[in-house]
Design a protein around this motif. Structure first.
Motif, mmCIF file in Angstrom:
data_model
loop_
_atom_site.group_PDB
_atom_site.id
_atom_site.type_symbol
_atom_site.label_atom_id
_atom_site.label_comp_id
_atom_site.label_asym_id
_atom_site.label_seq_id
_atom_site.Cartn_x
_atom_site.Cartn_y
_atom_site.Cartn_z
ATOM 1 N N SER A 1 0.761 -1.174 -0.103
ATOM 2 C CA SER A 1 0.007 0.093 -0.053
ATOM 3 C C SER A 1 0.966 1.267 0.181
ATOM 4 O O SER A 1 1.694 1.375 1.031
ATOM 5 C CB SER A 1 -0.809 -0.069 1.151
ATOM 6 N N ILE B 1 -4.453 2.774 5.520
ATOM 7 C CA ILE B 1 -5.286 1.132 5.870
ATOM 8 C C ILE B 1 -4.665 0.463 6.963
ATOM 9 O O ILE B 1 -3.413 0.611 7.346
ATOM 10 C CB ILE B 1 -5.382 0.624 4.550
ATOM 11 N N GLU C 1 -6.528 -5.611 5.830
ATOM 12 C CA GLU C 1 -6.817 -5.499 4.047
ATOM 13 C C GLU C 1 -5.826 -6.312 3.342
ATOM 14 O O GLU C 1 -5.845 -6.469 2.267
ATOM 15 C CB GLU C 1 -6.662 -4.109 3.728
#
Length: 312
Positions: free
Chosen positions: A105, A140, A145
């Protein structure tokens, strides 16, 4: 409250022994294959039969055959056990060498400046690893995730994460285009920002970010105003180049535009330092080889990344 298991605890005990006896039609040959004594094999089968509630083998002094229950159990247990063994081998492979899918990410602005050269060299070095980059502004939950690691500015990395520096510290700079400054006086002090249009940044939590400065060693924050609100540094930089207003962005992101004269830096004496960009991941005792390989690759290439970040 007692927990209900989809598969009863211990339900797989003795299955491998059963399959070996069924394959060889012999307790003795199954024992030799499994490295057990014949009596231990017999005991394991008896326990399995007792747990299932049916005899699985017909035993005589000269041969071993399957009962109808044994035949049916074999027809379903064998492919299921083989799938389980195959799954174990796949998992073992992921735990022993760099392979599989590495999910990262990252902020959009970091992709062209830091990640493109880094990912290209990593993919060449580790051909069995697939890299997935999710470019997003949101901070996040990596574990929830399904991400292996993230890349963010140091001030946005949670304290419970393991953080690996990717770049040296760098400044946040205020920039504007020559077109914007045509007919306007460049600000010489942070108080003069009230007289200027500023491109603002909305954080992932919904709050508008204050502009931060260093005034003779004292950190200060200023709420600015302007016609445009963006959610990432790339958009802010593009708006500044187009003359929408001033923008405060990480210095490496503005480096090329400053070098080519598309942007001009102002308020340089007040530019604050940031910790730099970090690779971060949840603290855990055992890191998968794919992530360990990427961490080591980042450390090896950190000098090159520092040169990129320092080009201003």
């Amino acid at each position: 409250m007692k927990q209900n298991f989809t598969v009863r605890q211990g339900a797989l005990d003795g299955v491998e022994v059963f399959l070996s006896v069924a394959q060889h039609r012999s307790f003795r040959r199954a024992a030799a294959q499994l490295g057990m004594t014949p009596s231990a094999v017999s005991q394991a089968v008896r326990v399995l039969e007792a747990r299932i509630g049916a005899a699985l083998f017909i035993r005589t002094t000269r041969s071993v055959g399957l009962t109808e229950a044994g035949e049916r159990f074999l027809s379903q247990a064998k492919p299921a056990f083989e799938e389980l063994v195959a799954a174990s081998e796949v998992a073992r492979g992921l735990g022993q060498r760099p392979t599989g899918l590495l999910r990262l990410s990252v902020p959009r602005a970091a992709v062209p400046i830091l990640l493109e050269p880094l990912i290209a060299s990593f993919c060449q070095a580790y051909s069995e690893v697939e890299v997935e980059i999710a470019a997003t502004k949101e901070l996040i939950d990596l574990a929830a995730e399904g991400f292996d690691a993230g890349i963010r500015l140091g001030q946005f990395v949670d304290a419970d994460m393991v953080a690996v520096p990717m770049t040296p510290p760098f400044r946040l700079v205020v920039v504007g285009s020559p077109a914007y400054f045509a007919g306007r006086t460049q600000p010489r002090h942070t108080d003069e920002l009230r007289q200027h249009a500023c491109v603002r940044w909305r954080r992932s939590n919904g709050a508008l970010a204050l502009w931060t400065f260093n005034d003779s060693g004292h950190p200060i924050e200023i709420a600015v105003a302007g016609p445009l609100i963006a959610s990432d540094f790339s958009t802010m930089l593009g708006a500044a180049v187009e003359g929408v207003g001033l923008a405060q962005v990480p210095e490496p992101i503005a480096a090329e535009a400053l070098k080519t004269g598309k942007l001009v830096q102002v308020l340089e004496p007040f530019a604050p330092m940031t910790p730099g960009v970090f690779l971060y991941y949840p603290s855990r005792r055992q890191i998968m080889p794919k992530l360990r390989a990427f961490i080591d690759h980042v450390k090896r290439r950190r000098g090159d990344l520092g040169n990129v970040a320092g080009e201003t």
